[in-house]
Design a protein around this motif. Structure first.
Motif, short mmCIF file in Angstrom:
data_model
loop_
_atom_site.label_atom_id
_atom_site.label_comp_id
_atom_site.label_asym_id
_atom_site.label_seq_id
_atom_site.Cartn_x
_atom_site.Cartn_y
_atom_site.Cartn_z
N UNK B 206 -19.65 1.73 14.31
CA UNK B 206 -18.67 0.91 14.78
C UNK B 206 -18.89 -0.66 14.11
N UNK B 208 -19.56 -1.14 10.92
CA UNK B 208 -18.99 -1.31 9.67
C UNK B 208 -17.47 -1.12 10.00
N UNK B 209 -16.95 -0.10 11.04
CA UNK B 209 -15.51 0.00 11.15
C UNK B 209 -14.85 -1.14 11.47
N UNK B 212 -14.54 -3.59 8.58
CA UNK B 212 -13.61 -2.78 7.63
C UNK B 212 -12.34 -3.36 8.12
#
Ligand code: ATP
Ligand code: MG
Lengths: 529, 335
Positions: B206, B208-209, B212
């Motif tokens: 989560x 990293x998402x 991003x």
């Protein structure tokens, strides 16, 4: 498949699974939905149809907990539900592919497919199993990509297939797809349809949105039409003619909706004089291998090819956005420095790129400013911008392309997907280029505006503009282009005269199906009349 | 014209070559700091006999361990696309609370600072995640708040609490196992856990998402708010724990610590290859970044004729170099 833990009762095939009753939604006073009734049954594929800005995506977002409706209610498996966030809808068994490819570009393909529900072992993510499952899913979809690669490196089409794989990877009761085919080639579209039908046969209810109207009859069982945020019609697809559909969608009489060709493109154009664009031996590392292309003023040249054949790369390299290893580009007889966007722009080359979200649109600027962005230098005298001229220009394009916005000052971010596209088209058209490179110019825009864009391209060509047209819609290429250059693996494979070409013949040529159709009027380079 | 049947082998070759090149470029990007680190260490070992001595190296490792704790939390914060300016002050506050607490028992020396620092992180996280306020402003407020609280507790910094002689609390940072000081062991353990959390848990995914593409993370049904709150709590806890460690190490609650340390932590994270915009990076890279900064300090101290002010000048220059290199490489890679 991971088992789905849902509390809702099972729904028999044919019974309503997801419904809205009198749903209303406004954005700062502007009505996006007004008392919309919608009913999706288990085991059907239901299409939502409407012009750009009609409210399709908004309805989908209300159904899936992204927006809370101002009025009315959402029912799931017979019970009233209040999804407060997308996660709630997902946990209840609703899988959604939203309109803009909504994945994380920096993460790997496999990560994107399984984000939030990764396979575990001893409480930790099992990366090996995740990659393996991802590989299997992509193989099922017939897509050959490295699942450990960053998603952002893939083309838009492949990204859409990854989104599909994500939706498929869970056992859902409802699958919603908002324009999943907009960047897909016919082969991938076929795959998507096969998957969709498979789900329907297992009793899943599907919602499907597409502006490629022909797809609807091929795939869908029922249709609901929205116009200006209001429900207009629901009925079986088979009993709805294209004419009826379009007239209901646009709110005009059937007679008014012309039943001409599939597109609004006119006859072929007169081409005159020296070539406007000459590309020779264009070579981009790993992508293009010596592409030649010549376009005369007043000519529309189509670029055809399968996914990865190098169409977008060709126009990007001409525009200087991709670095060419070797090759020459000249515009109106003058050589242009390759690899420089500024150089290309200065010599009158404009590119409407495929990935408009990433390259071009400025979401927080107004519609007016987005359109005027590229013409500002031309519209100003001694640094002072003529506001009146810009207003006039913006007004013209907003009317002509029927850009639906509350005012020219509305932020582009708030427009519907299709209307954002129209704003970008307007921006480039306003620059009055010498050579116009169009990568999928009508993607995601509704029939009415599609016709308008096609007519505009035609008109510009009449006036002597040289156009390069990329489209995955065969009709558009065959009717719109005077000549079609077929690319394959970064090579020019053939050049076809489009005068007597049919869409199916072009398709056959693309698939390399010459043996099966020896009559196909395929001519090699230089032989066309 | 060539045959039209697509040969999968040939059509994939360029894709593969491209992927390999991209991999290489991103490897260099991630390990840029490591390369410089190796060079600096090699040069220093050759130039100063004292550098490679066991004592000096151990000293560097222990000195780096405090910043490492802050930088670990900062790594996660930056990966979500945020920033935490409060960690320097929270670090100092944790130290003072631990020193004061140690007078009431070792347990208090741990629990009190962690509870207070955790609460600061929780409030910051809630305001950022729920309220949608910019992390920069919220944690700037946190910086001022924590520093102010510290000054209140210490009579404007005049009182320095001492860890009682013979308190077992001193063991935390002064003890060692098989010749390895505890702080070094703790850093290794924490970073190993950090790497595992980032790459092998759904919380890490989560993080990293969100960094991003936050909208996408939300639409994919990830717990965006919860992840953010957790991240700011973790950052404050790690900063507080760094403070606990330094209180144990110095046997006192030094009130002037931690000024500008948040910026050093950010520098270490960025040196380590984490994108300042979030969404990509590694925990181990951050460790290399921390060590690099510490080695530079140490080397400049070894050069007797150089003022210690040169530390910042050199660190700043190297930071600029590495970031420029990273940018250049990402550009090459995107071509
Ligand atoms: N966040 C928002 N803020 C303000 N207005 C919005 C917002 N989202 C949508 N709208 C408005 O609501 C209307 C419906 O938009 P919606 O995206 O649902 O259209 P659509 O039918 O999906 O169109 P398209 O075919 O172009 O995708 C549009 O007029 C749009 O400007
Ligand atoms: Mg839409």
């Amino acid at each position: 498949m991971t088992p789905q833990h849902t509390t809702a009762a099972a729904v028999a095939v044919g019974d309503p699974v997801l419904q809205t009753v009198g749903v209303t939604k406004s954005f700062s006073g502007v009505r996006a939905l007004e008392g919309v009734d919608f009913e999706l049954r288990a085991g059907e594929i239901h299409t939502l149809v409407g012009e750009n800005g009609a409210g399709k995506s908004t309805l989908i977002k209300v159904l899936t907990g992204v927006y809370t409706p101002d009025g009315g209610e959402v029912r799931y498996a017979g019970e009233t539900v209040h999804f407060r966030r997308p996660a709630d809808a997902q946990h209840a068994g609703i899988s959604t592919i939203y309109q803009e490819v909504n994945l994380v570009p920096l993460l790997s393909v496999a990560r994107n497919i399984f984000l939030g529900r990764e396979p575990r072992r001893f409480g930790l993510i099992d990366v090996g199993a995740m990659n393996k499952r991802a590989r299997e899913l992509m193989a099922e979809l017939g897509i050959d990509i490295d699942v450990t690669a960053e998603l952002g490196r893939l083309g838009l089409g492949s990204q859409q297939m990854v989104a599909l794989a994500r939706a498929m990877s869970v056992d859902s009761r409802v699958v919603i797809m908002d324009e999943p085919t907009s960047s897909l080639e016919s082969a991938e579209v076929e795959t998507l349809f096969r998957v969709a039908r498979g789900l329907r046969d297992r009793g899943v209810g599907l919602v499907f949105v597409s502006h490629r109207l022909d797809e609807l009859w091929e795939l869908c069982d029922r249709v609901t039409i929205l116009r200006d945020g209001q429900w207009v019609h629901t009925g079986p697809m088979a009993q709805t003619t294209r004419l009826e559909l379009v007239s209901k969608m646009l709110g005009r009489d059937v007679d008014e909706v012309r039943a001409g060709g599939a597109t609004e493109f006119g006859a072929s154009h007169r081409q005159s004089g020296e070539p406007a664009l000459v590309v020779s031996g264009l070579d981009v590392a790993n992508r293009l291998h010596g592409v030649d292309l010549t376009v005369h003023p007043g000519e529309v040249v189509g670029l055809a090819g399968l996914l990865g054949s190098g169409r977008s790369e060709t126009v990007k390299a001409v525009y200087g956005a991709l670095k060419a290893r070797s090759g020459e580009v000249s515009v109106a007889g003058r050589k242009v420095r390759t690899g420089s966007v500024r150089g290309a722009l200065a010599s009158g080359v404009a590119l409407l790129s495929e990935d408009r979200k990433a390259e071009g649109i400025v979401p927080d600027l107004s519609v007016r400013d987005n359109i005027a962005l590229a013409v500002l230098p031309r519209m100003s005298r001694a640094g002072v911008v003529s506001e009146a001229r810009i207003d006039a220009l913006v007004d013209t394009f907003m009317k002509r392309l029927r850009i639906k916005a509350s005012s020219p000052d509305q932020k582009v971010r708030e427009l519907s997907g299709g209307n954002q596209q129209k704003v970008l088209i307007a921006r480039w058209l306003a620059t009055e280029p010498t050579v116009f490179l169009l990568d999928e110019p009508t993607r995601g825009i509704d029939v009415g505006a599609k016709a308008e864009v096609q007519a505009l391209i035609d008109e510009l060509a009449e006036q002597g503009l040289a156009v390069v047209l990329i489209s995955s819609e065969m009709d558009e290429l065959v009717e719109g282009a005077d000549r079609i250059v077929v690319l394959h693996d970064g090579h020019v494979q053939a050049e076809l005269d489009s005068t007597d070409l049919s869409s199916s013949e072009l398709l056959a040529a693309l698939a390399g199906d010459r043996a099966a159709d020896p009559q196909a009027p395929i001519e090699t380079e230089g032989q066309h009349a | 014209m060539s045959t039209t049947t697509a040969d999968p082998a040939t059509s994939n070759a360029p894709e593969a070559a491209l992927a390999n090149r991209a991999r290489f470029a991103s490897l260099v990007q991630r390990q840029g700091a490591l390369a410089i680190f190796v060079v600096v260490v090699a040069v220093a070992s050759v130039s100063f006999d004292t550098f490679a001595s066991r004592g000096n190296l151990t000293g560097i490792a222990v000195q780096a361990s405090f910043l490492a704790m802050l930088a670990l939390g900062m790594t996660f914060v930056i990966m979500t696309g945020g920033i935490d300016l409060s960690v320097g002050s929270v670090f100092a506050l944790g130290g003072v609370l631990a020193a004061w607490g140690s007078q009431h028992g070792t347990l208090v020396a741990f629990v009190l600072p962690l509870a207070v620092c955790g609460a600061i992180g929780l409030v910051q996280g809630l305001v950022i995640a729920r309220g949608g306020l910019p992390p920069f402003i919220v944690t700037l407020a946190g910086l001022l708040f924590a520093r102010g609280l510290l000054l209140l507790l210490s009579d404007e910094g005049a009182t320095t609490y001492k860890v009682p002689r013979g308190s077992s609390f001193r063991e935390l940072a002064q003890g060692e196992l098989l010749g390895v000081p505890y702080p070094v062991i703790l850093v290794v353990v924490f970073f190993a856990i950090g790497a595992l959390v980032l790459h092998r848990t759904s919380y890490g995914a989560s993080v990293l998402a969100i960094g991003g593409q936050e909208d996408a993370a939300d639409l994919m049904g990830l717990p965006v708010q919860r992840t953010k709150v957790l991240t700011y709590v973790a950052s404050a806890l790690l900063a507080g724990f760094g403070g606990v460690m330094i209180a144990s190490y110095t046997s006192s609650g030094v009130t002037i610590l931690g000024v500008g340390t948040e910026l050093e932590a950010i520098a270490a994270v960025v040196l380590g290859g984490t994108l300042l915009t979030g969404g990509a990076g590694t925990v181990l890279g951050t460790l290399v970044g921390v060590l690099l900064l510490q080695v530079i300090k140490n080397v400049i101290n070894q050069v007797g004729s150089l003022d210690s002010d040169w530390q910042s000048v050199v660190s700043g220059t190297i930071l600029l170099l590495v970031v420029t290199l990273q940018r250049f490489l990402t550009r090459v890679e995107r071509r």
